[in-house]
Write a protein that holds these residues in place. Structure first.
Motif, mmCIF file in Angstrom:
data_model
loop_
_atom_site.group_PDB
_atom_site.id
_atom_site.type_symbol
_atom_site.label_atom_id
_atom_site.label_comp_id
_atom_site.label_asym_id
_atom_site.label_seq_id
_atom_site.Cartn_x
_atom_site.Cartn_y
_atom_site.Cartn_z
ATOM 1 N N ASN A 110 11.567 46.543 68.599
ATOM 2 C CA ASN A 110 11.586 45.344 69.433
ATOM 3 C C ASN A 110 12.705 44.376 69.058
ATOM 4 O O ASN A 110 12.824 43.315 69.675
ATOM 5 N N THR A 112 16.869 43.727 68.486
ATOM 6 C CA THR A 112 18.204 44.263 68.727
ATOM 7 C C THR A 112 18.846 44.610 67.386
ATOM 8 O O THR A 112 18.383 44.176 66.320
ATOM 9 N N TYR A 153 19.070 48.195 71.497
ATOM 10 C CA TYR A 153 17.850 48.420 70.721
ATOM 11 C C TYR A 153 17.885 49.816 70.084
ATOM 12 O O TYR A 153 18.615 50.705 70.536
#
Length: 281
Positions: A110, A112, A153
């Motif tokens: 969740n 970056t 991600y």
């Protein structure tokens, strides 16, 4: 324990020293690791090798402070870290980092890549937000990834790329010692070679020290200057990596070598014949 296994390097020149360390998990009838003594010298790589259940990852977790030791002592640059408190652990984390085995579970899906890399800098630096982003971009470049990765991600990357990101996260605060716990075992062979070469280059560029944990003797041979062989939580052999592999003294090390997969079938046959003769001695 083999007499040769207790030969240690000069503790005065060691970055990390373990002396008669024992780790015993609550409720366990036997110790997971016992009588563990070795030194890791600055700028070098010490390999911990052994089969599953040999205690090698337990030792790594003890060094990181993730499991307590029940006997013996550990020191880092001469400072006793055997029973560190939260304050000492926080301070040590700037110098002591880890790259775990699984590049899929070690990164928060969740967050970056920028958030992942900047997080250690929030704790261990006084950089502004732009400076931290620049530092993250520079670290990505060092591990062979483009700045564009910062906004993406983990799911957007392959296993090898994720492990490069994990390495970048470990190195971004400039640690002295990095524990690589089966850091390439989840990767395809071709990707393993790339990541191992990357780790070697980063060691040369940054003068970083590795405690390299692996079940793979060939990987440890490529990476390590010294090697510690573990069996059932105890050290059975300890010495210079190349010498230990070319002329192992302990039957367990010989069996590990004989069972290691090699591309040369004839060479593999010779290894097995040698192991059989050792077993008969």
């Amino acid at each position: 324990m083999d007499v040769d296994a207790r030969v240690r390097t000069d503790p005065a020149g060691a970055l990390l020293s373990l002396h008669d360390v024992e780790v015993r998990y609550p409720g366990a009838t036997e110790a997971s690791a016992q009588d563990i003594s070795f030194d890791v010298r600055s700028g070098r790589t010490l390999g911990l090798v052994g089969e599953s259940g040999s205690g090698k990852s337990t030792i790594g977790r003890a060094v990181l402070g993730l499991v307590p030791i029940s006997a013996g002592s550990m020191s880092y640059r001469g400072e006793d870290i055997s029973h560190r408190d939260q304050r000492v652990s926080r301070r040590l984390s700037a110098h002591l980092q880890v790259v775990f085995q699984d590049p899929y579970s070690s990164l928060n899906p969740n967050r970056t890549i920028e958030q992942t890399l900047v997080e250690p800098l929030l704790v261990h630096s006084a950089l502004g937000s732009r400076e931290m982003r620049d530092a993250a971009a520079e670290m990505l470049a060092e591990v062979g990834l483009d700045e564009a990765a910062l906004g993406r991600y983990p799911a957007h990357f392959s296993g090898g790329q994720r492990q490069r990101i994990a390495i970048a996260r470990a190195l971004i605060v400039g640690p002295e010692l990095v524990i690589c716990d089966e850091a390439v075992s989840a990767l395809d062979l071709s990707v393993q070679a790339q990541v191992l070469n990357l780790l070697k280059r980063l060691q040369a560029d940054r003068d970083v020290t590795y405690l390299f944990i692996s079940h793979d003797l060939d990987v440890v041979r490529f990476m390590a200057h010294e090697m510690v062989v573990l069996r059932r939580g105890e050290i059975v052999e300890h010495g210079a990596a190349e010498q230990l592999i070319s002329a192992p003294k302990h039957p367990y090390t010989r069996r590990l070598l004989a069972s290691a997969p090699v591309p040369d079938i004839e060479r593999q046959h010779r290894r097995r014949e040698a192991a059989r003769s050792f077993a008969e001695d």
